[in-house]
Design a protein around this motif. Structure first.
Motif, PDB file in Angstrom:
ATOM      1  N   ASN A  57       0.824  -1.213   0.000  1.00  0.00           N
ATOM      2  CA  ASN A  57       0.000   0.000   0.000  1.00  0.00           C
ATOM      3  C   ASN A  57       0.857   1.261   0.000  1.00  0.00           C
ATOM      4  OD1 ASN A  57      -2.528  -1.282  -0.016  1.00  0.00           O
ATOM      5  ND2 ASN A  57      -2.566  -1.416   2.210  1.00  0.00           N
ATOM      6  N   GLU A  58       1.930   1.249   0.760  1.00  0.00           N
ATOM      7  CA  GLU A  58       2.807   2.415   0.813  1.00  0.00           C
ATOM      8  C   GLU A  58       3.466   2.669  -0.542  1.00  0.00           C
ATOM      9  OE1 GLU A  58       5.377   2.009   4.225  1.00  0.00           O
ATOM     10  OE2 GLU A  58       3.684   2.183   5.604  1.00  0.00           O
ATOM     11  N   ARG A  59       3.883   1.618  -1.198  1.00  0.00           N
ATOM     12  CA  ARG A  59       4.566   1.772  -2.485  1.00  0.00           C
ATOM     13  C   ARG A  59       3.610   2.086  -3.624  1.00  0.00           C
ATOM     14  NH1 ARG A  59       9.492  -2.554  -2.728  1.00  0.00           N
ATOM     15  NH2 ARG A  59      10.435  -1.895  -0.790  1.00  0.00           N
ATOM     16  N   VAL A  60       2.471   1.417  -3.666  1.00  0.00           N
ATOM     17  CA  VAL A  60       1.575   1.514  -4.817  1.00  0.00           C
ATOM     18  C   VAL A  60       0.590   2.674  -4.690  1.00  0.00           C
ATOM     19  CG1 VAL A  60      -0.175   0.246  -6.123  1.00  0.00           C
ATOM     20  CG2 VAL A  60       1.837  -0.943  -5.295  1.00  0.00           C
ATOM     21  N   VAL A  61       0.274   3.084  -3.458  1.00  0.00           N
ATOM     22  CA  VAL A  61      -0.727   4.138  -3.277  1.00  0.00           C
ATOM     23  C   VAL A  61      -0.149   5.348  -2.535  1.00  0.00           C
ATOM     24  CG1 VAL A  61      -2.984   4.713  -2.294  1.00  0.00           C
ATOM     25  CG2 VAL A  61      -2.617   2.468  -3.327  1.00  0.00           C
ATOM     26  N   LEU A  62       0.264   5.160  -1.293  1.00  0.00           N
ATOM     27  CA  LEU A  62       0.603   6.295  -0.431  1.00  0.00           C
ATOM     28  C   LEU A  62       1.791   7.124  -0.901  1.00  0.00           C
ATOM     29  CD1 LEU A  62      -0.013   4.666   3.057  1.00  0.00           C
ATOM     30  CD2 LEU A  62      -1.481   6.271   1.834  1.00  0.00           C
ATOM     31  N   SER A  63       2.751   6.524  -1.532  1.00  0.00           N
ATOM     32  CA  SER A  63       3.942   7.289  -1.947  1.00  0.00           C
ATOM     33  C   SER A  63       3.860   7.773  -3.396  1.00  0.00           C
ATOM     34  CB  SER A  63       5.212   6.460  -1.729  1.00  0.00           C
ATOM     35  OG  SER A  63       5.218   5.347  -2.595  1.00  0.00           O
TER      36      SER A  63
END
Length: 138
Positions: A57-63
């Motif tokens: 989620n952090e790599r694909v969305v949040l960042s």
């Protein structure tokens, strides 16, 4: 496990996730209520280094640039609760929202009142953008 992690090796990622302030604030129960009264929407990201869903989620969305721009344009206060090594305050917050583990994403309205929106464990940009827009207007 190697095969599952391979696609994530090629996605740009910032461990600390850039925000308008340059970084996420750590979750601390003692000052959270005062932050809620700041008049800003709040995104709480409860995560752990060993959580594959969290990392995805952090790599694909949040960042992504899209989400980082939305965080900035809505003046969202970002808070990260790191549950990598057990933390009683984070466990209490997880339990309060009916969860026994991470990830948990909470979006609190700018008004400082009302319950947070609980986002799904697997995020999408559309879900995140919708929640941020809602929080900024309420």
């Amino acid at each position: 496990l190697f095969a599952l992690s391979l696609p994530f090796q090629f996605i740009p990622y910032s461990k600390h996730l850039a925000t308008p302030d340059g970084q996420w604030q750590p979750y601390q129960e003692a000052n959270f209520e005062s932050l809620r009264s700041s008049g800003r929407p709040i995104l709480v990201n409860l995560t752990a280094d060993w959580c594959i869903t969290c990392l995805a989620n952090e790599r694909v969305v949040l960042s992504t640039d899209t989400i980082e721009s939305a965080l900035e344009s809505h003046d969202v206060l970002t808070i990260k609760g790191d549950w990598t090594n057990y933390n009683a305050e984070i466990t209490t917050l997880l339990n309060k929202h009916g969860r026994s583990g991470v990830p948990l994403y909470l979006v609190f309205p700018a008004s400082g009142t009302g319950e947070p929106r609980i986002l799904p464990q697997i995020l999408s940009k559309d879900v995140m953008l919708s929640a941020l827009e809602y929080a900024a207007k309420n």
